[in-house]
Design a protein around this motif. Structure first.
Motif, PDB file in Angstrom:
ATOM      1  N   THR A  52     -44.012 -11.994 -14.159  1.00 55.58           N
ATOM      2  CA  THR A  52     -44.207 -13.438 -14.305  1.00 55.58           C
ATOM      3  C   THR A  52     -43.424 -13.973 -15.491  1.00 55.58           C
ATOM      4  OG1 THR A  52     -46.429 -13.238 -13.351  1.00 55.58           O
ATOM      5  CG2 THR A  52     -45.935 -15.268 -14.546  1.00 55.58           C
ATOM      6  N   MET A  53     -43.459 -13.258 -16.619  1.00 56.43           N
ATOM      7  CA  MET A  53     -42.750 -13.711 -17.810  1.00 56.43           C
ATOM      8  C   MET A  53     -41.236 -13.673 -17.613  1.00 56.43           C
ATOM      9  SD  MET A  53     -45.108 -14.672 -19.857  1.00 56.43           S
ATOM     10  CE  MET A  53     -45.994 -15.159 -18.363  1.00 56.43           C
ATOM     11  N   LYS A  54     -40.738 -12.642 -16.947  1.00 54.76           N
ATOM     12  CA  LYS A  54     -39.290 -12.559 -16.706  1.00 54.76           C
ATOM     13  C   LYS A  54     -38.823 -13.679 -15.777  1.00 54.76           C
ATOM     14  CE  LYS A  54     -38.270  -7.692 -17.577  1.00 54.76           C
ATOM     15  NZ  LYS A  54     -37.769  -6.410 -17.012  1.00 54.76           N
ATOM     16  N   ARG A  58     -35.868 -16.295 -16.058  1.00 55.65           N
ATOM     17  CA  ARG A  58     -34.995 -16.057 -14.903  1.00 55.65           C
ATOM     18  C   ARG A  58     -34.151 -14.801 -15.115  1.00 55.65           C
ATOM     19  NH1 ARG A  58     -32.101 -21.279 -12.415  1.00 55.65           N
ATOM     20  NH2 ARG A  58     -30.157 -20.215 -12.934  1.00 55.65           N
ATOM     21  N   LEU A  59     -34.845 -13.714 -15.451  1.00 60.20           N
ATOM     22  CA  LEU A  59     -34.190 -12.440 -15.714  1.00 60.20           C
ATOM     23  C   LEU A  59     -34.387 -11.426 -14.592  1.00 60.20           C
ATOM     24  CD1 LEU A  59     -35.111 -11.987 -19.504  1.00 60.20           C
ATOM     25  CD2 LEU A  59     -32.936 -12.769 -18.530  1.00 60.20           C
ATOM     26  N   LEU A  60     -35.096 -11.803 -13.548  1.00 58.33           N
ATOM     27  CA  LEU A  60     -35.315 -10.886 -12.430  1.00 58.33           C
ATOM     28  C   LEU A  60     -34.049 -10.774 -11.587  1.00 58.33           C
ATOM     29  CD1 LEU A  60     -38.855 -12.154 -11.363  1.00 58.33           C
ATOM     30  CD2 LEU A  60     -38.342 -10.060 -12.623  1.00 58.33           C
ATOM     31  N   ILE A  64     -33.059  -7.877  -5.602  1.00 56.47           N
ATOM     32  CA  ILE A  64     -34.287  -7.175  -5.213  1.00 56.47           C
ATOM     33  C   ILE A  64     -35.527  -8.059  -5.256  1.00 56.47           C
ATOM     34  CG2 ILE A  64     -33.383  -4.943  -5.957  1.00 56.47           C
ATOM     35  CD1 ILE A  64     -35.194  -5.194  -8.450  1.00 56.47           C
ATOM     36  N   VAL A  65     -35.353  -9.329  -5.595  1.00 53.66           N
ATOM     37  CA  VAL A  65     -36.512 -10.220  -5.757  1.00 53.66           C
ATOM     38  C   VAL A  65     -36.395 -11.414  -4.821  1.00 53.66           C
ATOM     39  CG1 VAL A  65     -37.597 -11.877  -7.325  1.00 53.66           C
ATOM     40  CG2 VAL A  65     -37.101  -9.571  -8.111  1.00 53.66           C
ATOM     41  N   HIS A  66     -37.500 -11.759  -4.196  1.00 54.03           N
ATOM     42  CA  HIS A  66     -37.583 -12.950  -3.356  1.00 54.03           C
ATOM     43  C   HIS A  66     -38.728 -13.821  -3.872  1.00 54.03           C
ATOM     44  CE1 HIS A  66     -37.742 -15.654   0.027  1.00 54.03           C
ATOM     45  NE2 HIS A  66     -38.985 -15.277   0.323  1.00 54.03           N
ATOM     46  N   ILE A  67     -38.429 -15.103  -4.144  1.00 54.74           N
ATOM     47  CA  ILE A  67     -39.453 -16.056  -4.571  1.00 54.74           C
ATOM     48  C   ILE A  67     -39.632 -17.069  -3.452  1.00 54.74           C
ATOM     49  CG2 ILE A  67     -40.111 -17.802  -6.280  1.00 54.74           C
ATOM     50  CD1 ILE A  67     -38.489 -16.292  -8.351  1.00 54.74           C
TER      51      ILE A  67
END
Length: 331
Positions: A52-54, A58-60, A64-67
């Motif tokens: 959540t903090m990353k 916007r460091l994810l 590999i990440v889907h929002i």
């Protein structure tokens, strides 16, 4: 957006792409930070706190990440998720700073500490002249602030030449040496011994008071949160299960998970060793459709298995997500 809210996270979901499909780690988080406010985010390892903090920074990794659509991270009224990269870089340089719990991941191993600290000062716009001697002096004072002796030696050292605790303090110094509106401290005492931990936590507290910046303290330790923050969010398996003012949480914990965390704290009066909380966090690939704490909860009801509990305000600014406090009948 409420003018008093510096940061406002609304219905945030974060999924990781894996070979088994999506791991739905963050499950509709709602969280806000007022201007000059200190909040705590507590919960077990693996509950989604750092993710959540990353996402705020916007460091994810995009690969590999889907929002999913519908979530927002509003900072000063702007949705961070939709900002151009140039504007996001400016926020990282001037507005938000994050102290990582992994100092070797935050420091570049091929540059000396001094070079990295000078770059932060240079691009923050703190000095108009960009005089290198002035920037080195600011870096030197920041190192002294985190109780590291011989700052000139540190400035000329590479990260691998320092201990884990020293590297962590350097990361903290980097976060503190330029003015920021929001400071995110992700387990800042992880690699520090107990005496230095206490000094660092006091330093963070003084920073918030003196400079009027906001603080998000991510921690496993309810004791640390009790001393440092105004409000606490309790997170379990990607859900915020309880939030209230710090004193209220310790005086009147409502959610079974919060009660379990508090029962795990050692008491000076004894009572023997705590049994802890039964079980483990769920498999995020196939989490229960209802309350994610259901498999571990001693007070679980049938409705908890299939329906996500609503967030209920029990008293002034004390919210809990638990069917135990719902008066309606479910079939």
């Amino acid at each position: 957006m409420n003018d008093d809210r510096l940061l406002d996270i609304k219905n945030l979901q974060i999924w990781y792409r894996t070979y088994r499909g999506y791991a739905k780690v963050v499950n509709g988080v709602n969280l806000y930070v007022g201007r000059g406010e200190k909040i705590g985010l507590v919960g077990e390892s693996g509950c989604g706190k750092t993710t959540t903090m990353k996402s705020i920074m916007r460091l994810l990794e995009k690969e590999i990440v889907h929002i999913p659509d519908g979530g927002e991270i509003l900072f000063e009224g702007k949705n961070i998720l939709n900002l151009p990269e140039r504007e996001m870089q400016d926020i990282r340089r001037r507005k938000i700073s994050m102290i990582s719990q992994s100092p070797m991941a935050a420091l570049n191993p091929v540059f000396k500490i001094g070079e990295q600290m000078v770059d932060i000062i240079k691009y923050s716009g703190l000095l108009e002249s960009n005089n290198k001697e002035d920037m080195i002096e600011i870096a030197r004072n920041a190192i002294k602030t985190v109780m590291i002796p011989d700052p000139d030696r540190i400035l000329n050292s590479y990260p691998y030449q320092l201990s884990g605790g020293m590297r962590q303090r350097i990361c903290i110094a980097m976060s503190l040496m330029t003015p920021r509106d929001l400071l995110i401290a992700d387990e800042p005492g992880t690699a520090l011994d107990v005496t230095i931990q206490d000094q660092i936590y006091r330093l963070l507290n003084e920073l918030v008071k003196d400079k009027g910046c906001s603080l998000i303290m991510v921690t496993h330790s309810l004791g640390v949160a009790r001393e440092l923050v105004d409000r606490i969010y309790v997170m379990y398996a990607g859900d915020i299960v309880e939030t209230c003012k710090t004193k209220n949480l310790f005086d009147n914990p409502l959610h079974p998970y919060t009660q379990g965390l508090l029962d795990c704290i050692p008491r000076l009066t004894g009572r023997g060793l705590s049994e802890g909380i039964y079980g483990y966090i769920p498999d995020y690939h196939v989490p229960t459709p209802g309350c994610r704490f259901y498999p571990r909860c001693k007070e679980a009801m049938e409705v908890c298995k299939n329906e996500k509990p609503p967030v209920i305000e029990m008293e002034n600014e004390h919210y809990v997500a638990c069917f135990k406090y719902v008066t309606e009948n479910f079939t």
